[in-house]
Scaffold this motif. Sequence first.
Motif, PDB file in Angstrom:
ATOM      1  N   TRP A  44       0.863  -1.181   0.000  1.00 37.29           N
ATOM      2  CA  TRP A  44       0.000   0.000   0.000  1.00 37.29           C
ATOM      3  C   TRP A  44       0.892   1.220   0.000  1.00 37.29           C
ATOM      4  CZ3 TRP A  44      -5.310   0.253  -0.087  1.00 37.29           C
ATOM      5  CH2 TRP A  44      -5.891   1.495   0.174  1.00 37.29           C
ATOM      6  N   ALA A  77      -4.385  -6.576   4.813  1.00 35.31           N
ATOM      7  CA  ALA A  77      -5.788  -6.215   4.616  1.00 35.31           C
ATOM      8  C   ALA A  77      -6.637  -7.182   5.429  1.00 35.31           C
ATOM      9  CB  ALA A  77      -6.165  -6.291   3.141  1.00 35.31           C
ATOM     10  N   SER A 109     -10.660  -8.027   6.400  1.00 31.02           N
ATOM     11  CA  SER A 109     -12.050  -7.708   6.081  1.00 31.02           C
ATOM     12  C   SER A 109     -12.933  -7.852   7.317  1.00 31.02           C
ATOM     13  CB  SER A 109     -12.569  -8.605   4.963  1.00 31.02           C
ATOM     14  OG  SER A 109     -12.612  -9.957   5.373  1.00 31.02           O
ATOM     15  N   ILE A 135     -12.740  -2.922   4.822  1.00 32.57           N
ATOM     16  CA  ILE A 135     -11.388  -3.464   4.892  1.00 32.57           C
ATOM     17  C   ILE A 135     -10.565  -2.555   5.799  1.00 32.57           C
ATOM     18  CG2 ILE A 135      -9.343  -4.164   3.620  1.00 32.57           C
ATOM     19  CD1 ILE A 135     -11.794  -5.751   2.824  1.00 32.57           C
ATOM     20  N   LEU A 148      -9.957 -12.919   1.524  1.00 30.25           N
ATOM     21  CA  LEU A 148      -9.403 -11.890   0.652  1.00 30.25           C
ATOM     22  C   LEU A 148      -8.275 -12.450  -0.197  1.00 30.25           C
ATOM     23  CD1 LEU A 148      -9.047  -8.875   3.139  1.00 30.25           C
ATOM     24  CD2 LEU A 148     -10.890  -9.262   1.492  1.00 30.25           C
ATOM     25  N   TRP A 170      -5.430 -10.301  -2.656  1.00 30.23           N
ATOM     26  CA  TRP A 170      -5.030  -8.951  -3.040  1.00 30.23           C
ATOM     27  C   TRP A 170      -3.987  -9.045  -4.140  1.00 30.23           C
ATOM     28  CZ3 TRP A 170      -2.920  -5.063   1.189  1.00 30.23           C
ATOM     29  CH2 TRP A 170      -2.713  -3.802   0.594  1.00 30.23           C
ATOM     30  N   LEU A 187      -8.729  -6.137  -5.541  1.00 31.17           N
ATOM     31  CA  LEU A 187      -9.008  -6.838  -4.287  1.00 31.17           C
ATOM     32  C   LEU A 187     -10.213  -7.752  -4.508  1.00 31.17           C
ATOM     33  CD1 LEU A 187      -8.211  -7.090  -1.259  1.00 31.17           C
ATOM     34  CD2 LEU A 187     -10.060  -5.479  -0.787  1.00 31.17           C
ATOM     35  N   GLU A 236     -15.096  -8.290  -6.858  1.00 31.88           N
ATOM     36  CA  GLU A 236     -13.841  -7.585  -7.106  1.00 31.88           C
ATOM     37  C   GLU A 236     -14.024  -6.091  -6.857  1.00 31.88           C
ATOM     38  OE1 GLU A 236     -10.631  -6.753 -10.751  1.00 31.88           O
ATOM     39  OE2 GLU A 236     -12.097  -8.399 -10.923  1.00 31.88           O
ATOM     40  N   LEU A 295      -8.889  -0.794  -5.899  1.00 34.01           N
ATOM     41  CA  LEU A 295      -8.188  -0.010  -4.890  1.00 34.01           C
ATOM     42  C   LEU A 295      -7.481   1.201  -5.484  1.00 34.01           C
ATOM     43  CD1 LEU A 295      -6.592  -2.838  -2.707  1.00 34.01           C
ATOM     44  CD2 LEU A 295      -8.777  -1.652  -2.386  1.00 34.01           C
TER      45      LEU A 295
END
Length: 298
Positions: free
Chosen positions: A44, A51, A53, A68, A102, A104, A109, A120, A123
């Motif tokens: 990130w 991440a 959820s 998230i 998840l 990624w 995502l 989907e 991000l």
Amino acid sequence: MLWPFGTTWRPMRQKIRGTVDLRWLTARSWTTKWYPQGIDLGTWRGRRTLAVSWFRQDRMRRHVASRIAFVDLERSRHLDVALAIEGDDGELVPAQIHAGGLAWFGDRLFVAATGQGIWEFDLAALRRVRGPIARRLAGSRGRGWRAVALVAVRTRVHPVALRCSYLGRVFDDAGEPLRRVLIGEYRADENGRIGEFVVPGGPDDRFERVDLYTPGIANMQGAVRWGDHHLVSQSDEQRAGVLWSGHRDSLSRDRIPLPIGCEDLALDLEARLLWSLGEHPWRRVVRGIPFAQLGFDA
């Protein structure tokens, strides 16, 4: 640490004692409205990030929202992003899914939407909303115009011929990530299945199944694969979770326990950790288990 829009990252408590344990420092440690479920690792803005959820339910146990929490592993801080659907009129509504797992991949995502395939989210195009719409997407009933939320919008629904309870990544023998995922079914009996699928590339592609098996394990919550080595998590109500490990046709119970109320799994090849998390109030933890404890680095 500030988000470009001015949103503040919130602190977590980290303790390293054999395992790496991250704990929430707010009401999310004990709330019965929100429950953590899925987990995966990515980058990130150039930083290693987890991440996690969450789904929110009402008093009738109906899903009303999902989000998230992105956890900066270096600074032990997290930032929430609400998950939303855009209607034909452009209005955003909450993604009312269980978000049980998840996967990624860069700006893409993928979220397990139990009984509704894989959803989907993009991000790369987060939106900033405020006021009543922010509160609605964040699952809040409060009032006022000062509320602000970051939102990831659904771009596609991928039909999959499984219940899609959880979702995990796949790596080759050398530890390189593959464009594949494991999609599995949570069932109270031993008939839950796990399928391996190629992740769609183009807009007309679908999840392509390349494997399907039934491990014979009840209450499966997550699965990942590294080479020929499969790892599966199994919950056991208010007791420590169980990790199953080995070849997919001969999984054996590992001596290392998972968190109480364990959920999804994620492999962290760089830090040599297996990540999982616990969902039960007051016992919620995001835990990294060193590969050395699992016999991977022997």
